[in-house]
Motif scaffolding. Structure first.
Motif, PDB file in Angstrom:
ATOM      1  N   LYS A   1     -28.871 121.118  66.919  1.00 32.85           N
ATOM      2  CA  LYS A   1     -29.925 119.879  66.818  1.00 32.85           C
ATOM      3  C   LYS A   1     -31.300 120.133  67.944  1.00 32.85           C
ATOM      4  CE  LYS A   1     -26.133 116.855  65.915  1.00 32.85           C
ATOM      5  NZ  LYS A   1     -25.622 116.013  66.718  1.00 32.85           N
ATOM      6  N   GLY A   2     -31.440 121.383  68.319  1.00 29.45           N
ATOM      7  CA  GLY A   2     -31.924 121.755  69.204  1.00 29.45           C
ATOM      8  C   GLY A   2     -32.935 120.727  69.697  1.00 29.45           C
ATOM      9  N   ASP A   3     -34.197 120.589  70.313  1.00 29.90           N
ATOM     10  CA  ASP A   3     -34.166 119.576  71.722  1.00 29.90           C
ATOM     11  C   ASP A   3     -33.481 118.644  71.329  1.00 29.90           C
ATOM     12  OD1 ASP A   3     -36.489 121.245  72.005  1.00 29.90           O
ATOM     13  OD2 ASP A   3     -38.366 120.413  71.172  1.00 29.90           O
ATOM     14  N   ARG A   4     -32.541 117.887  70.243  1.00 30.90           N
ATOM     15  CA  ARG A   4     -32.435 116.726  70.111  1.00 30.90           C
ATOM     16  C   ARG A   4     -31.186 116.849  71.025  1.00 30.90           C
ATOM     17  NH1 ARG A   4     -29.332 113.833  66.386  1.00 30.90           N
ATOM     18  NH2 ARG A   4     -29.996 115.738  64.914  1.00 30.90           N
ATOM     19  N   ALA A   5     -29.796 118.083  71.136  1.00 28.02           N
ATOM     20  CA  ALA A   5     -29.048 118.126  71.470  1.00 28.02           C
ATOM     21  C   ALA A   5     -29.554 118.072  73.484  1.00 28.02           C
ATOM     22  CB  ALA A   5     -28.593 118.820  71.277  1.00 28.02           C
ATOM     23  N   VAL A   6     -30.628 118.792  73.151  1.00 23.01           N
ATOM     24  CA  VAL A   6     -30.617 118.984  74.896  1.00 23.01           C
ATOM     25  C   VAL A   6     -31.014 117.951  75.886  1.00 23.01           C
ATOM     26  CG1 VAL A   6     -32.694 120.267  76.465  1.00 23.01           C
ATOM     27  CG2 VAL A   6     -32.067 121.703  74.222  1.00 23.01           C
ATOM     28  N   LEU A   7     -32.089 117.124  74.672  1.00 26.43           N
ATOM     29  CA  LEU A   7     -32.254 115.844  75.908  1.00 26.43           C
ATOM     30  C   LEU A   7     -31.083 114.563  75.435  1.00 26.43           C
ATOM     31  CD1 LEU A   7     -35.595 115.168  74.156  1.00 26.43           C
ATOM     32  CD2 LEU A   7     -35.313 116.430  76.142  1.00 26.43           C
ATOM     33  N   HIS A   8     -30.247 114.668  74.545  1.00 25.96           N
ATOM     34  CA  HIS A   8     -29.199 114.165  74.929  1.00 25.96           C
ATOM     35  C   HIS A   8     -27.766 114.938  75.940  1.00 25.96           C
ATOM     36  CE1 HIS A   8     -25.206 112.241  73.687  1.00 25.96           C
ATOM     37  NE2 HIS A   8     -24.497 113.706  74.081  1.00 25.96           N
ATOM     38  N   TYR A   9     -27.382 115.761  76.326  1.00 28.87           N
ATOM     39  CA  TYR A   9     -27.171 116.339  76.874  1.00 28.87           C
ATOM     40  C   TYR A   9     -27.642 116.046  78.329  1.00 28.87           C
ATOM     41  CZ  TYR A   9     -23.366 117.898  73.586  1.00 28.87           C
ATOM     42  OH  TYR A   9     -22.622 117.762  72.515  1.00 28.87           O
ATOM     43  N   THR A  10     -29.076 116.402  78.420  1.00 30.80           N
ATOM     44  CA  THR A  10     -29.745 115.805  79.829  1.00 30.80           C
ATOM     45  C   THR A  10     -29.523 114.498  80.439  1.00 30.80           C
ATOM     46  OG1 THR A  10     -31.525 117.943  79.388  1.00 30.80           O
ATOM     47  CG2 THR A  10     -31.608 115.730  80.980  1.00 30.80           C
ATOM     48  N   GLU A  11     -29.365 113.735  79.259  1.00 29.76           N
ATOM     49  CA  GLU A  11     -29.516 112.307  79.821  1.00 29.76           C
ATOM     50  C   GLU A  11     -27.853 112.077  80.635  1.00 29.76           C
ATOM     51  OE1 GLU A  11     -29.429 107.799  77.810  1.00 29.76           O
ATOM     52  OE2 GLU A  11     -30.469 109.387  76.769  1.00 29.76           O
ATOM     53  N   GLU A  12     -26.691 112.908  79.292  1.00 35.12           N
ATOM     54  CA  GLU A  12     -25.090 112.670  79.810  1.00 35.12           C
ATOM     55  C   GLU A  12     -24.613 112.914  80.975  1.00 35.12           C
ATOM     56  OE1 GLU A  12     -20.758 113.536  77.201  1.00 35.12           O
ATOM     57  OE2 GLU A  12     -22.998 113.500  76.551  1.00 35.12           O
ATOM     58  N   PHE A  13     -25.152 114.312  81.168  1.00 36.89           N
ATOM     59  CA  PHE A  13     -24.767 115.624  82.308  1.00 36.89           C
ATOM     60  C   PHE A  13     -25.751 114.663  83.763  1.00 36.89           C
ATOM     61  CE2 PHE A  13     -23.325 118.206  79.409  1.00 36.89           C
ATOM     62  CZ  PHE A  13     -21.948 117.712  78.713  1.00 36.89           C
ATOM     63  N   ASP A  14     -26.765 114.844  83.544  1.00 34.65           N
ATOM     64  CA  ASP A  14     -27.523 115.107  84.661  1.00 34.65           C
ATOM     65  C   ASP A  14     -28.540 113.016  84.843  1.00 34.65           C
ATOM     66  OD1 ASP A  14     -26.949 117.382  85.020  1.00 34.65           O
ATOM     67  OD2 ASP A  14     -28.929 118.351  83.491  1.00 34.65           O
ATOM     68  N   GLN A  15     -28.099 112.309  83.322  1.00 34.17           N
ATOM     69  CA  GLN A  15     -29.229 111.270  83.525  1.00 34.17           C
ATOM     70  C   GLN A  15     -29.844 111.045  84.065  1.00 34.17           C
ATOM     71  OE1 GLN A  15     -25.924 111.557  86.691  1.00 34.17           O
ATOM     72  NE2 GLN A  15     -24.882 111.635  84.483  1.00 34.17           N
ATOM     73  N   GLN A  16     -30.683 112.169  83.516  1.00 30.22           N
ATOM     74  CA  GLN A  16     -32.111 112.054  83.008  1.00 30.22           C
ATOM     75  C   GLN A  16     -32.245 111.887  81.578  1.00 30.22           C
ATOM     76  OE1 GLN A  16     -34.612 112.883  85.409  1.00 30.22           O
ATOM     77  NE2 GLN A  16     -33.181 113.939  87.325  1.00 30.22           N
ATOM     78  N   ILE A  17     -33.105 110.807  81.171  1.00 36.58           N
ATOM     79  CA  ILE A  17     -33.443 110.753  80.207  1.00 36.58           C
ATOM     80  C   ILE A  17     -35.621 111.352  79.834  1.00 36.58           C
ATOM     81  CG2 ILE A  17     -34.616 108.852  78.577  1.00 36.58           C
ATOM     82  CD1 ILE A  17     -33.359 106.770  80.243  1.00 36.58           C
ATOM     83  N   LEU A  18     -35.443 112.156  79.131  1.00 39.64           N
ATOM     84  CA  LEU A  18     -36.756 113.546  78.863  1.00 39.64           C
ATOM     85  C   LEU A  18     -36.892 112.851  77.326  1.00 39.64           C
ATOM     86  CD1 LEU A  18     -35.699 116.223  81.411  1.00 39.64           C
ATOM     87  CD2 LEU A  18     -37.121 114.260  81.806  1.00 39.64           C
ATOM     88  N   LYS A  19     -38.245 113.205  76.958  1.00 43.69           N
ATOM     89  CA  LYS A  19     -38.731 113.575  75.934  1.00 43.69           C
ATOM     90  C   LYS A  19     -39.176 114.653  75.482  1.00 43.69           C
ATOM     91  CE  LYS A  19     -41.156 108.802  75.903  1.00 43.69           C
ATOM     92  NZ  LYS A  19     -42.663 107.663  75.997  1.00 43.69           N
ATOM     93  N   PRO A  20     -39.302 114.749  74.744  1.00 46.56           N
ATOM     94  CA  PRO A  20     -39.405 117.150  74.051  1.00 46.56           C
ATOM     95  C   PRO A  20     -40.746 117.257  75.065  1.00 46.56           C
ATOM     96  CG  PRO A  20     -38.804 115.479  72.401  1.00 46.56           C
ATOM     97  CD  PRO A  20     -38.862 114.288  73.248  1.00 46.56           C
ATOM     98  N   GLU A  21     -41.699 116.537  75.116  1.00 42.27           N
ATOM     99  CA  GLU A  21     -43.068 116.161  75.596  1.00 42.27           C
ATOM    100  C   GLU A  21     -42.598 116.805  77.120  1.00 42.27           C
ATOM    101  OE1 GLU A  21     -43.598 112.367  74.275  1.00 42.27           O
ATOM    102  OE2 GLU A  21     -42.542 113.842  73.307  1.00 42.27           O
TER     103      GLU A  21
END
Length: 437
Positions: A44-64
């Motif tokens: 899933k690329g970026d989508r999975a990176v952002l998902h796990y960043t939110e789940e594990f690190d409580q950081q909500i980021l966008k691809p940009e």
């Protein structure tokens, strides 16, 4: 409190326990989690990176948001002191000077019978450096990983590092990265960062080699992607072993033990000494220095679980125990460290004499501070320029040279049952039309 042991057999048992401290029952569960992260990022690329960043690190980021911008990099220089910038530049120079002595040289040898052999060293195309972050900042780790890659002439050096609570990357890390020649920085950490570097995403490029320390999830991710990419090592919690005699200063020894213990609750701090009086003094001094220590809780935990003092009958006995443990960092705080060095076989980095604390190696002596841990110094070495390079063998035989060895090659191919291997030589030396009789 630091424990003092006098028996060799008990010391060996304790040293083995400390060496194996990362082998807990939770690793299997954590590895399954990491495996899922890797699979998802690969698909899933970026989508999975952002998902796990939110789940594990409580950081909500966008691809940009992933890539650190040029304006952030420029602003970082305004956010660090002149003293820190000068220290980073001094460390850069010393680390680069050391690693320039380690660059493998390509070579060609012209032998007998018109045979040419050699090795040709080339850098990898892309290196991915993982720098721990979040609540702490490690500009020294940036320098130790990036400078060898720069010296190796890697064309594209990439950093991933978890941001702080405000989504920014520590300015000291950003400055160190620029001074060390890093080309791109991405604000992402954990297993998802390793997956992104190993497989590539829409935003983060796939690399050839991943280096740098991290927590157990980062380490497991590096272990699982090895083969898809190269890695430096599977670094465990840090450790120091000090060998000291009666000439050692207990204040200095205690400070060096605590300098290791303050890293992590699982850091190991070990003293082997021939002087029972020094052992007692060090225990008292550790307790004194721990009072009002800013990292008191985790440091005390490390000392309580993985701190150890062993009183030995001789420096040779201390060296023997040290070789069994194969420490990441070894300090020789003895009257004649160079004589004792002759008895040392296994250590990641060796600090000789009372004026050489481990901290000089951690920051700017020059040799790398990314070192083998958990006994792996028996077979592994520090991160270096070689980590970012590989070699190709060069082989050239003239027709006459091939004629000289054709018979031996054919004999070997018959022994292995590989007839076309033999044909590839025979057709060249005896003619393409010759058939086996």
């Amino acid at each position: 409190m630091l424990r003092i042991i006098n028996q060799r057999s008990e010391a060996l048992t304790e040293l083995r326990r400390i060496c194996d401290r990362t082998h807990d029952e939770q690793v299997v569960h954590k590895e399954a989690t990491v495996q899922q992260v890797l699979q998802d990022v690969r698909r899933k690329g970026d989508r999975a990176v952002l998902h796990y960043t939110e789940e594990f690190d409580q950081q909500i980021l966008k691809p940009e948001d992933l890539r650190v911008s040029g304006s952030e990099l420029d602003a970082a220089y305004q956010q660090v002191s002149k003293e820190l910038l000068d220290a980073i530049r001094l460390a850069c120079q010393k680390i680069e000077d050391f690693h320039r002595q380690r660059v493998p040289k390509s070579w060609v040898q012209f032998g007998d019978h018109e045979v040419v052999l050699g090795k040709r060293y080339t850098p990898v195309d892309r290196a991915g450096l993982y720098i721990p972050g979040g609540k702490a900042a490690y500009p020294s780790t940036v320098l130790m990983n990036a400078i060898p890659a720069k010296v190796a002439k890697v064309p594209r050096i990439i950093i991933t590092t978890p941001p702080g609570a405000d989504k920014t990357v520590n300015p000291a890390v950003l400055v160190a990265a620029q001074e060390a020649g890093v080309h791109e920085i991405y604000r992402v950490g954990g297993a998802q960062a390793i997956a992104a570097l190993a497989y590539g995403t829409e935003t983060i490029p796939k690399v050839d080699v991943i280096t740098g320390p991290g927590n157990i999830y980062v380490t497991l991710a590096k272990k699982l992607v090895y083969g898809t990419v190269g890695i430096d090592s599977l670094a465990g919690p840090s450790e120091v072993l000090i060998i000291a005699d009666a000439t050692a200063n207990p204040v200095h020894v205690a400070a060096d033990l605590l300098a290791q213990a303050e890293h992590d609750p699982m850091a190991a701090a070990i003293l082997l000494t021939t002087d029972a009086g020094l052992a007692q003094q060090v225990v008292s001094e550790v307790e004194r220095q721990l009072v009002n220590h800013p990292r008191n809780l985790l440091t005390e935990k490390a000392i309580a679980h993985y701190g150890l003092i062993v009183v030995v009958e001789s420096l040779e006995a201390a060296a023997e125990l040290s070789n069994e443990f194969a420490p990441e960092h070894l300090e020789l705080e003895v009257e004649d460290p160079w004589a004792l060095l002759e008895h040392i076989r296994h250590a990641g980095a060796i600090f000789l004499g009372s004026s050489t604390p481990e901290a000089v190696g951690d920051y700017l002596a020059g040799p790398n501070h990314t070192l083998p841990t958990s006994g792996s110094a028996r077979y592994a070495s520090a991160l270096g320029v070689e980590t970012f390079m590989k070699y190709s063998s060069l082989i050239q035989y003239s027709p006459n040279a091939l004629q000289q060895v054709a018979s031996a090659i054919e004999t070997l191919t018959k022994a292995e049952g590989l007839p076309s291997h033999g044909d590839s030589v025979r057709f060249r030396v005896r003619g393409n039309s010759e058939q086996e009789t």
